[in-house]
Write an enzyme that holds these catalytic residues in place. Sequence first.
Site, PDB file in Angstrom:
ATOM      1  N   GLU A   1      58.501  36.832  60.783  1.00 22.50           N
ATOM      2  CA  GLU A   1      57.963  38.159  61.067  1.00 22.50           C
ATOM      3  C   GLU A   1      58.976  38.951  61.904  1.00 22.50           C
ATOM      4  O   GLU A   1      59.386  40.049  61.541  1.00 22.50           O
ATOM      5  CB  GLU A   1      56.639  38.005  61.818  1.00 22.50           C
ATOM      6  CG  GLU A   1      56.002  39.318  62.243  1.00 22.50           C
ATOM      7  CD  GLU A   1      54.807  39.100  63.153  1.00 22.50           C
ATOM      8  OE1 GLU A   1      53.997  40.032  63.267  1.00 22.50           O
ATOM      9  OE2 GLU A   1      54.702  38.020  63.772  1.00 22.50           O
ATOM     10  N   HIS A   2      59.367  38.401  63.044  1.00 22.18           N
ATOM     11  CA  HIS A   2      60.347  39.020  63.942  1.00 22.18           C
ATOM     12  C   HIS A   2      61.605  38.148  63.979  1.00 22.18           C
ATOM     13  O   HIS A   2      61.512  36.939  64.163  1.00 22.18           O
ATOM     14  CB  HIS A   2      59.809  39.104  65.374  1.00 22.18           C
ATOM     15  CG  HIS A   2      58.498  39.799  65.515  1.00 22.18           C
ATOM     16  ND1 HIS A   2      58.385  41.163  65.692  1.00 22.18           N
ATOM     17  CD2 HIS A   2      57.229  39.315  65.526  1.00 22.18           C
ATOM     18  CE1 HIS A   2      57.105  41.491  65.806  1.00 22.18           C
ATOM     19  NE2 HIS A   2      56.387  40.387  65.712  1.00 22.18           N
TER      20      HIS A   2
END
Length: 432
Positions: free
Chosen positions: A331-332
């Site tokens: 995601e990040h």
Amino acid sequence: MDIPVRRWRDLNNEQKTSILQRSEININSVMDPVHDIIRRIQDNGDAALKELSLELDKVDLDLHPFRVGEQEFDQARENLADEVKDALLFCIENVRSYHEAQLSRSMEMMEIRPGVFAGERASPIDSAALYVPRGRGSFPSMLYMLGVPATVAGVPRIAVLTPPNRDGSIDPACLYTAEICGIEEIYRFGGAHGVAAMALGTESVKPVAKIIGPGSMYVAAAKRLLSDTVDVGLPAGPSESAVLADAKADPYLLAIDLLTEAEHGADSSAVLVCTDETVAGRAAEHLAAEIEKLPQPRKDFVSSVFSGYGAVIYADSIEEAAEIVNLYAPEHLQVQCHEPFDVLPLIRNAGEIILGDNTPFSAANYAVGANAVLPTGGRARTYSPVSVRDFMKYSSVIYATKAGNALLAEHVAVLAEYEGFPAHKNAVQKRR
């Protein structure tokens, strides 16, 4: 706690698979109870919504209207600290600037052939519900990350569903944020029952075309089960992060940045991939020390992450490290390398890519302007961050003159006959 540092090349396939897994895999364990919740909402509407809110949220919706009233907005505005208001206004302005640049314009009609024209029209979807979680804290940032692109897109009806506090109240920062974004339709329910109510509708709740926003595994299960009824947007589940580092990285910064997404909950994920064993080892030591300094429940959350869905590993080259990240599809992603822009072309799969060591995940989560609602569970391989485009749809626009149709007819007729569609063939030939 002891956090081991493992060399990727020395791991077997089972160990590698374990590192790449996320807690979203556990969603199947709640499918049956969520299916029952959906059925109750479908069969009994408002009555079931009240019963489930009392059972699951411990809130009696006989004492509070489903929808937040004007007075509650006024109270939130009056009671919220000025410094919180200022921070929200600052961040919302940045997010709005970023997303206004994304706003799609309709594609101009172009002449494909003489007398044959085609273009594209962009228009907002009719309605959207923004899911703002509440179980582990207050998240006004989640609201503006969803609300700003929805309002920039021009969605006519935007609703927010968010679990209430035990006294039935809604987080004041969320109410203030909604007001700043121009959103007035706020409901004091969430969870699987809230998702079902917005998807199916009840006597008091009008259904929406799309429900978007992260939530618990119960929310994720409800969205999956209702995906044939309503557009549920990108898969946004428990928080996850990866940090890609080389020998020049600061081990302490690596450690404190790994904590950022891990402190969201025990079902979060955090992975460090480093090309230097010494840096990785020192980062693991700092990480263990920093975990001990965290207050509860964050300390337990992070400890659970690095006992389950977290890892510190080192790779033999930057190419191998980047490929591990691509397999993980986080995601990040933060790239703390000496030349991060040189590493960027190696990255294919990540919801967001933060370059250098001057921007922690938290800055991107709140204030940079790029959207922080990102695909999770490895879905960054095919999904993108939330954007204005999530609240838009596109229609092809076509026009042909009589001469233009005549130009098309011969070729269309040949292909229609080849595929066995005589009506298709007649439709173009009879216009000659």
